[in-house]
Design an enzyme around this catalytic site. Structure first.
Site, mmCIF file in Angstrom:
data_model
loop_
_atom_site.group_PDB
_atom_site.id
_atom_site.type_symbol
_atom_site.label_atom_id
_atom_site.label_comp_id
_atom_site.label_asym_id
_atom_site.label_seq_id
_atom_site.Cartn_x
_atom_site.Cartn_y
_atom_site.Cartn_z
ATOM 1 N N CYS A 1 -18.302 -1.536 -17.072
ATOM 2 C CA CYS A 1 -18.408 -1.311 -15.627
ATOM 3 C C CYS A 1 -19.620 -2.038 -15.036
ATOM 4 O O CYS A 1 -20.738 -1.915 -15.558
ATOM 5 C CB CYS A 1 -18.529 0.189 -15.356
ATOM 6 S SG CYS A 1 -18.676 0.572 -13.608
ATOM 7 N N GLU B 1 0.828 -1.215 0.000
ATOM 8 C CA GLU B 1 0.000 0.000 0.000
ATOM 9 C C GLU B 1 0.859 1.260 0.000
ATOM 10 O O GLU B 1 0.534 2.241 -0.672
ATOM 11 C CB GLU B 1 -0.933 0.010 1.218
ATOM 12 C CG GLU B 1 -2.099 -0.953 1.119
ATOM 13 C CD GLU B 1 -3.046 -0.591 -0.017
ATOM 14 O OE1 GLU B 1 -3.323 0.599 -0.217
ATOM 15 O OE2 GLU B 1 -3.473 -1.521 -0.730
HETATM 16 S S1 SF4 Z 1 -18.106 6.641 -14.426
HETATM 17 FE FE1 SF4 Z 1 -19.626 5.261 -13.484
HETATM 18 S S2 SF4 Z 1 -20.153 3.797 -15.099
HETATM 19 FE FE2 SF4 Z 1 -18.275 4.816 -15.737
HETATM 20 S S3 SF4 Z 1 -16.640 3.456 -15.035
HETATM 21 FE FE3 SF4 Z 1 -16.951 4.995 -13.412
HETATM 22 S S4 SF4 Z 1 -18.429 4.088 -11.967
HETATM 23 FE FE4 SF4 Z 1 -18.494 2.896 -13.892
#
Ligand code: SF4
Length: 287
Positions: A200, A38
């Site tokens: 994501c 870390e």
């Molecule tokens: S902005 Fe939101 S949708 Fe895009 S990668 Fe980041 S957390 Fe995921």
């Protein structure tokens, strides 16, 4: 007010298939190994850290060995990583663990935060990843994910809001995996520039993605980190120039300073160093 955790289940599932599982400090998750990793990872890319971590562990396999080593040897193994205050604090902290905690890394958050060079987020990460203890973290990657997902802007109180969100999102089980997962998401998907929102796991209800405001967030959270690294670099550069210690690579190309300025800086060094260190601690605590 405590909110319902919204992202933890999806991050845990995502991490099983897409998270990072083969980093050297993930093999044996002792507090010492997680701690060293870390500290090395602060402001430094994973790919840069890996060979340094492996050499460091080969020479200093445990806290006792590190605490007993001469500081010059610790700094030698750190040469090229930059931000040398990290190495000095690591060495000092190992001696404190040896002398004040019977050589055992403490498990209470307050005790860990008392150690040199360890702020709240790093303390939380060490305890969560090595011991599965439920402590939130808020490093740069996590700040970015939470700021974007919850569209936390830069108004006063941002840090407190983000810490509360980090606390609320930390699950009661699988804390170690969740902590690694949200760090991985910020490092590999929700990146500072060009986040890969289509990959994501929390994209469907991410506020920044819906609003198209990814580039504007986080608003102020990263500014604190920027100032911290700038000042930390200034302290180390000044120390290296004045004391003739190891020259960090990032100042190696700078022209030499004049004799007059060097003499004036040398005379003011103790006071400058004291004030800069105090400022650094305040910024690190606030960021
Ligand atoms: S902005 Fe939101 S949708 Fe895009 S990668 Fe980041 S957390 Fe995921």
């Amino acid at each position: 007010m405590t909110r319902v955790a919204r992202i933890a289940p999806r991050l845990l599932a995502w991490h099983a298939s897409a998270g990072r599982h083969d980093l050297p400090w993930q093999n044996e998750r002792s507090a010492y190994r997680v701690w060293v990793s870390e500290i090395m990872l602060q402001q430094t890319q994973v790919s840069t850290v890996i060979p340094y971590f492996e050499r460091f562990m080969a020479r200093f396999p445990d806290i006792a060995t590190l605490a007993a080593a001469p500081i010059d040897e610790v700094l030698h193994l750190w040469t090229g990583l930059g931000y040398y205050a990290r190495a000095r604090n690591l060495h000092l902290a190992a001696q404190r663990v040896r002398d004040e905690h019977h050589g055992e890394f403490p498990r209470a958050l307050a005790d860990v935060m008392e150690l040199p060079g360890i702020g709240r987020s790093t303390a939380g990460a060490i305890l969560a990843i090595s011991a599965d203890l439920r402590y939130p973290i808020l490093d740069g990657n996590v700040k970015r994910v939470l700021s974007r997902y919850y569209t936390v802007d830069g108004t006063p109180g941002t840090a407190a809001t983000l810490w509360q969100l980090a606390e609320d999102e930390t699950p009661h089980e699988n804390v170690a995996v969740y902590t690694q997962a949200i760090m991985d998401l910020g490092a590999t998907v929700c990146t500072r520039t060009r986040p890969r929102c289509t990959e994501c796991p929390i994209a469907n209800d991410c506020g920044a993605r819906r609003a198209g405001s990814q580039a504007q967030l986080p608003a102020t959270a990263d500014n604190g980190t920027y100032k911290f690294t700038e000042l930390q670099g200034a302290v180390e550069g000044l120390t290296a120039v004045l004391k003739g210690l190891t020259t960090p690579p990032d100042i190696a190309e700078q022209p030499p300073i004049g004799a007059d300025l060097a003499a004036r800086l040398r005379a003011q060094e103790p006071q400058l160093a004291r004030e800069l260190r105090k400022l650094l601690q305040e910024i690190e605590t606030a960021s």
